[in-house]
Enzyme design. Structure first.
Site, PDB file in Angstrom:
ATOM      1  N   HIS A 167       0.896  -1.236   0.049  1.00 42.97           N
ATOM      2  CA  HIS A 167      -0.004  -0.034   0.059  1.00 42.97           C
ATOM      3  C   HIS A 167       0.807   1.329   0.064  1.00 42.97           C
ATOM      4  O   HIS A 167       1.848   1.184   0.269  1.00 42.97           O
ATOM      5  CB  HIS A 167      -0.852   0.153   1.238  1.00 42.97           C
ATOM      6  CG  HIS A 167      -1.947   1.157   1.470  1.00 42.97           C
ATOM      7  ND1 HIS A 167      -1.628   2.356   1.891  1.00 42.97           N
ATOM      8  CD2 HIS A 167      -3.205   1.110   1.333  1.00 42.97           C
ATOM      9  CE1 HIS A 167      -2.770   2.875   1.918  1.00 42.97           C
ATOM     10  NE2 HIS A 167      -3.839   2.287   1.508  1.00 42.97           N
ATOM     11  N   ASP A 192       2.982  -4.174   8.456  1.00 46.31           N
ATOM     12  CA  ASP A 192       1.848  -3.310   8.168  1.00 46.31           C
ATOM     13  C   ASP A 192       0.634  -4.135   8.480  1.00 46.31           C
ATOM     14  O   ASP A 192       0.231  -5.216   7.512  1.00 46.31           O
ATOM     15  CB  ASP A 192       1.825  -2.613   6.906  1.00 46.31           C
ATOM     16  CG  ASP A 192       0.727  -2.009   6.191  1.00 46.31           C
ATOM     17  OD1 ASP A 192      -0.486  -2.085   7.024  1.00 46.31           O
ATOM     18  OD2 ASP A 192       0.670  -1.737   5.293  1.00 46.31           O
ATOM     19  N   GLN A 234      -4.545  -4.965   7.286  1.00 45.74           N
ATOM     20  CA  GLN A 234      -5.398  -5.751   6.795  1.00 45.74           C
ATOM     21  C   GLN A 234      -5.504  -7.293   7.730  1.00 45.74           C
ATOM     22  O   GLN A 234      -6.441  -7.973   7.775  1.00 45.74           O
ATOM     23  CB  GLN A 234      -5.407  -6.236   5.527  1.00 45.74           C
ATOM     24  CG  GLN A 234      -5.461  -5.370   4.409  1.00 45.74           C
ATOM     25  CD  GLN A 234      -6.820  -4.698   4.173  1.00 45.74           C
ATOM     26  OE1 GLN A 234      -7.835  -5.520   4.459  1.00 45.74           O
ATOM     27  NE2 GLN A 234      -7.077  -3.404   3.913  1.00 45.74           N
ATOM     28  N   LYS A 274     -10.630  -0.914  10.425  1.00 46.46           N
ATOM     29  CA  LYS A 274     -10.571  -2.043   9.762  1.00 46.46           C
ATOM     30  C   LYS A 274     -11.129  -3.287  10.665  1.00 46.46           C
ATOM     31  O   LYS A 274     -11.147  -4.182  10.208  1.00 46.46           O
ATOM     32  CB  LYS A 274      -9.238  -2.238   9.144  1.00 46.46           C
ATOM     33  CG  LYS A 274      -8.525  -1.202   8.386  1.00 46.46           C
ATOM     34  CD  LYS A 274      -8.525  -1.233   7.040  1.00 46.46           C
ATOM     35  CE  LYS A 274      -7.747  -0.197   6.174  1.00 46.46           C
ATOM     36  NZ  LYS A 274      -7.968  -0.024   4.798  1.00 46.46           N
ATOM     37  N   CYS A 321      -4.640   2.168  -3.851  1.00 42.90           N
ATOM     38  CA  CYS A 321      -3.445   2.786  -3.246  1.00 42.90           C
ATOM     39  C   CYS A 321      -2.112   1.871  -3.464  1.00 42.90           C
ATOM     40  O   CYS A 321      -1.549   1.790  -2.541  1.00 42.90           O
ATOM     41  CB  CYS A 321      -3.558   3.233  -1.686  1.00 42.90           C
ATOM     42  SG  CYS A 321      -5.064   4.430  -1.311  1.00 42.90           S
TER      43      CYS A 321
HETATM   44  N1  PMP Z   1      -1.846  -0.559   4.450  1.00 45.17           N
HETATM   45  C1  PMP Z   1      -2.582  -1.374   4.231  1.00 45.17           C
HETATM   46  C2  PMP Z   1      -2.301  -2.850   3.596  1.00 45.17           C
HETATM   47  C3  PMP Z   1      -3.994  -0.894   4.004  1.00 45.17           C
HETATM   48  O1  PMP Z   1      -5.048  -1.715   3.306  1.00 45.17           O
HETATM   49  C4  PMP Z   1      -4.261   0.233   4.442  1.00 45.17           C
HETATM   50  C5  PMP Z   1      -5.674   0.919   4.348  1.00 45.17           C
HETATM   51  N2  PMP Z   1      -6.250   0.743   2.842  1.00 45.17           N
HETATM   52  C6  PMP Z   1      -3.144   1.359   4.865  1.00 45.17           C
HETATM   53  C7  PMP Z   1      -1.943   0.604   5.216  1.00 45.17           C
HETATM   54  C8  PMP Z   1      -3.408   2.576   5.314  1.00 45.17           C
HETATM   55  O2  PMP Z   1      -4.318   2.737   6.412  1.00 45.17           O
HETATM   56  P1  PMP Z   1      -4.977   3.889   6.788  1.00 45.17           P
HETATM   57  O3  PMP Z   1      -5.673   4.678   5.974  1.00 45.17           O
HETATM   58  O4  PMP Z   1      -6.108   3.365   7.984  1.00 45.17           O
HETATM   59  O5  PMP Z   1      -4.076   4.550   7.722  1.00 45.17           O
END
Ligand code: PMP
Length: 405
Positions: A122, A199, A202, A225, A363
């Site tokens: 991401h 990270d 998920q 999440k 993203c």
């Molecule tokens: N890493 C991963 C794998 C994600 O799925 C996400 C959210 N889509 C993020 C980072 C970023 O999370 P947040 O926008 O809640 O900070």
């Protein structure tokens, strides 16, 4: 204990609503999950019963707010098997957690040092490390994936060197659903002396996270999440590492002593938490975790697997549909493209039928480029989704295909 999905759904008020005249079919859970009544109630209770600032007041409301807020930290610590409550740092979410670690790391990186990420990042775990490396003159290495979205383990081993200072990787890919073998990868990275950040954005909502078992140094995630509120997240760090981590924000709460010319920092967790925190968010996240823990997690995993299996079967019958990310070890994420149909059009036409999915690059622009797709349509399942909703998704896809000719 077996899973009663109807009873589970009844706890989510939003799932009762209609969208575009149709019952909502919410399949965008990798973006954010819906909130059970228990979480909504915990947030309301904080504001109606004991709203006050924490750690500061010489009065009853502040004491009560502080107790609930610090209890929330203990709930998180126990949930992820932290060794101590002060290893849990509140953040606004995964993105902020990664930034705290990367900013601190960029002060320690030197020219020639290496940081490793993967092709499935991401942007939060890519751009942040890319910029930290640029600032320090360090090298960013990117571990390739196989065509099916699984990480290339051999390449991981080959790219790891004794110059690798940090390995930052996702527990689970948000775009493909791939589950990474983080415990084995962490052991390998640590044998070379690297720090490891996972990270967990998920990772947290699909089973039990045990940071001790994984063996990493940092694990970051977002409350939203995991059935909790937005604007609250967690940076877990091993105490011996966090204790000396460069401070991020300065201001109230995080200091020990202050003079006009100087200041000294407080102890963990406060030294990394400046300013008034998201008190209601922390309390809401703890309520989400307690609610989640009251469920039978192995039954949830069986249910999620059944949803993905049925979706994969139905996807195979759609002419021109290609699943993007089909590794054997994945969670309930179905990313796909359909020949001749733009993902955005599929998303729009499904929305007209009350079916919420996400379309685009998720993203993860470099990942889309690596896989040779402009973006995908992504249906992501959660524990409250039903097999009937999976059928509805594919009825909706058929209608969309007909409309798009
Ligand atoms: N890493 C991963 C794998 C994600 O799925 C996400 C959210 N889509 C993020 C980072 C970023 O999370 P947040 O926008 O809640 O900070």
């Amino acid at each position: 204990m077996s899973l009663d999905v109807a009873q589970l759904r009844a706890q989510f008020p939003i799932l009762q609503r209609q969208v575009n005249g149709q019952p909502l079919v919410y399949l965008d859970n990798a973006a954010t999950t819906q909130k059970p009544q228990a979480v909504i109630d915990a947030i309301t209770a904080f504001y109606t019963e004991c709203n006050a600032n924490v750690h500061r007041g010489a009065h009853q409301l502040s004491d009560e707010a502080t107790r609930r807020y610090e209890k929330a930290r203990e709930v998180v610590a126990a949930f992820i098997h932290a060794a101590a409550r002060e290893e849990v740092i509140w953040t606004s979410g995964t993105t902020e957690g990664i930034n705290i670690v990367a900013r601190g790391m960029s002060q320690q990186l030197q020219a020639g040092d290496e940081v490793m990420v993967t092709e499935m990042e991401h942007h939060a775990n890519l751009v942040t490390w890319q910029q930290a490396c640029k600032a320090a003159g360090a090298t960013l290495k990117v571990v390739p994936i196989h065509e099916d979205g699984a990480l290339n383990r051999e390449a991981f081993s080959d790219l790891l060197t004794d110059k690798t200072r940090m390995v930052a990787m996702p527990h689970i890919s948000n775009a493909l659903g791939t589950i990474n073998p983080v415990k084995a990868l962490t052991a390998e990275a640590k044998s070379k002396g690297a720090l490891v950040l996972i990270d967990g954005a998920q990772g947290v909502a699909h089973g039990i996270v045990d940071v001790q078992d994984i063996g990493c140094d940092f694990y970051v995630f977002s409350g939203h999440k995991l059935f909790g509120p937005t604007g609250i997240g967690v940076l877990w760090g091993r105490k011996s590492v966090l204790e000396n981590w460069p401070v991020w924000l300065t201001g109230g709460e995080m200091i020990a002593t202050v003079s006009y010319q100087d200041a000294t920092w407080g102890e963990l967790p406060n030294r990394l938490e400046a300013g008034t925190p998201n008190i209601a968010g922390a309390i809401g996240l703890a309520a989400a975790i307690e609610w989640f823990q009251s469920l039978d997690v192995s039954a949830l995993q069986v249910h999620e697997k059944a949803l993905l299996t049925r979706a994969t079967e139905l996807a195979a019958k759609v002419p021109g549909l290609r699943i993007v990310g089909s590794s054997a070890n994945k969670i309930g994420i179905l990313s796909f493209i359909i020949e001749g149909a733009h993902p955005a059009d599929i998303g729009f036409l499904l929305d007209r039928q009350g079916i919420a999915i996400r379309t685009g690059d998720h993203c993860a622009q470099p990942l889309m480029e690596r896989l040779g797709v402009p973006g995908t349509a992504r249906a992501s399942f959660s524990i409250y989704n039903t097999l009937d909703e999976v059928e509805q998704l594919f009825i909706g896809i058929d209608k969309a295909r007909t409309m798009l000719g």
